[in-house]
Scaffold this motif. Structure first.
Motif, PDB file in Angstrom:
ATOM      1  N   SER A  42      12.881  -2.562  -7.169  1.00  0.00           N
ATOM      2  CA  SER A  42      11.556  -1.950  -7.028  1.00  0.00           C
ATOM      3  C   SER A  42      11.481  -0.639  -7.799  1.00  0.00           C
ATOM      4  O   SER A  42      10.496  -0.362  -8.492  1.00  0.00           O
ATOM      5  CB  SER A  42      11.236  -1.674  -5.562  1.00  0.00           C
ATOM      6  OG  SER A  42      11.122  -2.855  -4.839  1.00  0.00           O
ATOM      7  N   PRO A  70      11.063  -3.886  -0.140  1.00  0.00           N
ATOM      8  CA  PRO A  70      12.417  -4.361  -0.454  1.00  0.00           C
ATOM      9  C   PRO A  70      13.239  -4.631   0.802  1.00  0.00           C
ATOM     10  O   PRO A  70      13.217  -3.846   1.746  1.00  0.00           O
ATOM     11  CB  PRO A  70      13.013  -3.216  -1.266  1.00  0.00           C
ATOM     12  CG  PRO A  70      12.243  -2.006  -0.864  1.00  0.00           C
ATOM     13  CD  PRO A  70      10.870  -2.491  -0.491  1.00  0.00           C
ATOM     14  N   HIS A 100       9.092   0.383 -11.111  1.00  0.00           N
ATOM     15  CA  HIS A 100       8.226   1.570 -11.152  1.00  0.00           C
ATOM     16  C   HIS A 100       8.581   2.467 -12.336  1.00  0.00           C
ATOM     17  O   HIS A 100       7.689   3.012 -12.987  1.00  0.00           O
ATOM     18  CB  HIS A 100       8.316   2.355  -9.852  1.00  0.00           C
ATOM     19  CG  HIS A 100       7.504   1.767  -8.758  1.00  0.00           C
ATOM     20  ND1 HIS A 100       6.146   1.939  -8.641  1.00  0.00           N
ATOM     21  CD2 HIS A 100       7.864   0.964  -7.719  1.00  0.00           C
ATOM     22  CE1 HIS A 100       5.701   1.295  -7.586  1.00  0.00           C
ATOM     23  NE2 HIS A 100       6.729   0.692  -7.002  1.00  0.00           N
ATOM     24  N   GLN A 107       2.261  -3.703  -2.523  1.00  0.00           N
ATOM     25  CA  GLN A 107       3.156  -2.767  -1.847  1.00  0.00           C
ATOM     26  C   GLN A 107       4.583  -3.288  -1.915  1.00  0.00           C
ATOM     27  O   GLN A 107       4.839  -4.430  -1.564  1.00  0.00           O
ATOM     28  CB  GLN A 107       2.741  -2.618  -0.377  1.00  0.00           C
ATOM     29  CG  GLN A 107       3.611  -1.677   0.419  1.00  0.00           C
ATOM     30  CD  GLN A 107       3.553  -0.256  -0.090  1.00  0.00           C
ATOM     31  OE1 GLN A 107       2.483   0.315  -0.224  1.00  0.00           O
ATOM     32  NE2 GLN A 107       4.683   0.315  -0.392  1.00  0.00           N
ATOM     33  N   ASP A 108       5.479  -2.446  -2.363  1.00  0.00           N
ATOM     34  CA  ASP A 108       6.892  -2.821  -2.370  1.00  0.00           C
ATOM     35  C   ASP A 108       7.371  -2.981  -0.935  1.00  0.00           C
ATOM     36  O   ASP A 108       7.007  -2.193  -0.062  1.00  0.00           O
ATOM     37  CB  ASP A 108       7.735  -1.723  -3.032  1.00  0.00           C
ATOM     38  CG  ASP A 108       7.374  -1.520  -4.482  1.00  0.00           C
ATOM     39  OD1 ASP A 108       7.697  -2.403  -5.290  1.00  0.00           O
ATOM     40  OD2 ASP A 108       6.773  -0.478  -4.801  1.00  0.00           O
ATOM     41  N   ILE A 129       8.137  -6.783 -12.661  1.00  0.00           N
ATOM     42  CA  ILE A 129       8.147  -7.498 -11.385  1.00  0.00           C
ATOM     43  C   ILE A 129       8.350  -8.993 -11.642  1.00  0.00           C
ATOM     44  O   ILE A 129       9.153  -9.655 -10.979  1.00  0.00           O
ATOM     45  CB  ILE A 129       6.846  -7.240 -10.586  1.00  0.00           C
ATOM     46  CG1 ILE A 129       6.762  -5.787 -10.126  1.00  0.00           C
ATOM     47  CG2 ILE A 129       6.723  -8.197  -9.409  1.00  0.00           C
ATOM     48  CD1 ILE A 129       7.804  -5.391  -9.095  1.00  0.00           C
ATOM     49  N   ILE A 180       8.790   4.452  -1.836  1.00  0.00           N
ATOM     50  CA  ILE A 180       8.934   3.025  -1.567  1.00  0.00           C
ATOM     51  C   ILE A 180       9.307   2.793  -0.106  1.00  0.00           C
ATOM     52  O   ILE A 180       8.744   1.926   0.566  1.00  0.00           O
ATOM     53  CB  ILE A 180       9.961   2.392  -2.526  1.00  0.00           C
ATOM     54  CG1 ILE A 180       9.414   2.409  -3.955  1.00  0.00           C
ATOM     55  CG2 ILE A 180      10.313   0.964  -2.089  1.00  0.00           C
ATOM     56  CD1 ILE A 180      10.414   2.028  -5.027  1.00  0.00           C
ATOM     57  N   ALA A 185       7.033   0.759   2.815  1.00  0.00           N
ATOM     58  CA  ALA A 185       7.577  -0.363   3.575  1.00  0.00           C
ATOM     59  C   ALA A 185       7.504  -0.080   5.074  1.00  0.00           C
ATOM     60  O   ALA A 185       7.200  -0.973   5.873  1.00  0.00           O
ATOM     61  CB  ALA A 185       9.015  -0.647   3.143  1.00  0.00           C
ATOM     62  N   THR A 245       9.137 -11.178   3.226  1.00  0.00           N
ATOM     63  CA  THR A 245       8.329 -11.252   2.014  1.00  0.00           C
ATOM     64  C   THR A 245       8.249 -12.713   1.577  1.00  0.00           C
ATOM     65  O   THR A 245       9.185 -13.470   1.827  1.00  0.00           O
ATOM     66  CB  THR A 245       8.942 -10.412   0.871  1.00  0.00           C
ATOM     67  OG1 THR A 245      10.210 -10.908   0.556  1.00  0.00           O
ATOM     68  CG2 THR A 245       9.011  -8.957   1.239  1.00  0.00           C
ATOM     69  N   GLN A 263      15.783 -13.286  -9.993  1.00  0.00           N
ATOM     70  CA  GLN A 263      16.265 -12.864  -8.677  1.00  0.00           C
ATOM     71  C   GLN A 263      17.507 -13.622  -8.232  1.00  0.00           C
ATOM     72  O   GLN A 263      18.436 -13.035  -7.679  1.00  0.00           O
ATOM     73  CB  GLN A 263      15.151 -13.028  -7.651  1.00  0.00           C
ATOM     74  CG  GLN A 263      15.471 -12.470  -6.295  1.00  0.00           C
ATOM     75  CD  GLN A 263      14.264 -12.528  -5.358  1.00  0.00           C
ATOM     76  OE1 GLN A 263      13.272 -13.195  -5.637  1.00  0.00           O
ATOM     77  NE2 GLN A 263      14.348 -11.808  -4.273  1.00  0.00           N
ATOM     78  N   ALA A 311      17.262  -4.993  -3.738  1.00  0.00           N
ATOM     79  CA  ALA A 311      15.810  -5.131  -3.872  1.00  0.00           C
ATOM     80  C   ALA A 311      15.137  -3.765  -4.004  1.00  0.00           C
ATOM     81  O   ALA A 311      14.164  -3.611  -4.754  1.00  0.00           O
ATOM     82  CB  ALA A 311      15.243  -5.898  -2.687  1.00  0.00           C
ATOM     83  N   LEU A 312      15.653  -2.772  -3.305  1.00  0.00           N
ATOM     84  CA  LEU A 312      15.130  -1.407  -3.436  1.00  0.00           C
ATOM     85  C   LEU A 312      15.354  -0.901  -4.856  1.00  0.00           C
ATOM     86  O   LEU A 312      14.451  -0.327  -5.470  1.00  0.00           O
ATOM     87  CB  LEU A 312      15.795  -0.478  -2.423  1.00  0.00           C
ATOM     88  CG  LEU A 312      15.396   0.993  -2.477  1.00  0.00           C
ATOM     89  CD1 LEU A 312      13.896   1.182  -2.300  1.00  0.00           C
ATOM     90  CD2 LEU A 312      16.169   1.778  -1.423  1.00  0.00           C
TER      91      LEU A 312
END
Length: 126
Positions: free
Chosen positions: A19, A10, A23, A7-8, A34, A81, A85, A97, A41, A15-16
């Motif tokens: 994600s 972010p 996808h 599961q994302d 990923i 997404i 979350a 996370t 990152q 980060a969103l």
């Protein structure tokens, strides 16, 4: 015995976007993206322009700039997404996370295997 659900979750706009880009890369490339995004990152999160840095990462993975821009504007994916979350936040009180949920028990952070093994053993006894 086990079902893994990724599961994302972010934490912030870059980060969103990352994600969403993962996808949009497609189901066959998703986890490869990923991995690339996690490995890079430190670069894209500290960049003066994280979106531009993410676009470079996406191009490395085969997406064009137009693909990236179209992806980032795709509202249904954004909402999907965000909703996922929100479920993690509301149902399991996740706020960091990585986080893992095993039989309703939340493990937060990069923990040693022994922490997971205790939770797995407990779950497998059920």
């Amino acid at each position: 015995k086990v079902r893994l659900i990724f599961q994302d979750f972010p934490l912030g706009t870059p980060a969103l976007a990352a994600s969403m880009i993962a996808h949009c890369s497609g189901p066959k490339k998703f986890f490869g993206f990923i991995e690339i995004l996690f490995r890079s990152q430190a670069q894209w999160t500290t960049s003066g322009n994280p979106m531009q840095a993410l676009s470079k990462v996406a191009r490395f993975g085969g997406m064009s700039e137009d693909d990236v821009q179209a992806c980032l504007k795709y509202q249904p994916l954004l909402e999907h997404i965000r909703k996922g979350a929100l479920v993690g936040q509301e149902t399991y009180k996740i706020n960091a996370t990585p986080s893992f949920v095993v039989e309703g028990e939340v493990i937060t952070g990069a923990q040693p295997f022994e922490v997971f093994q205790k939770v797995f053993d407990k779950a497998l006894k059920k």
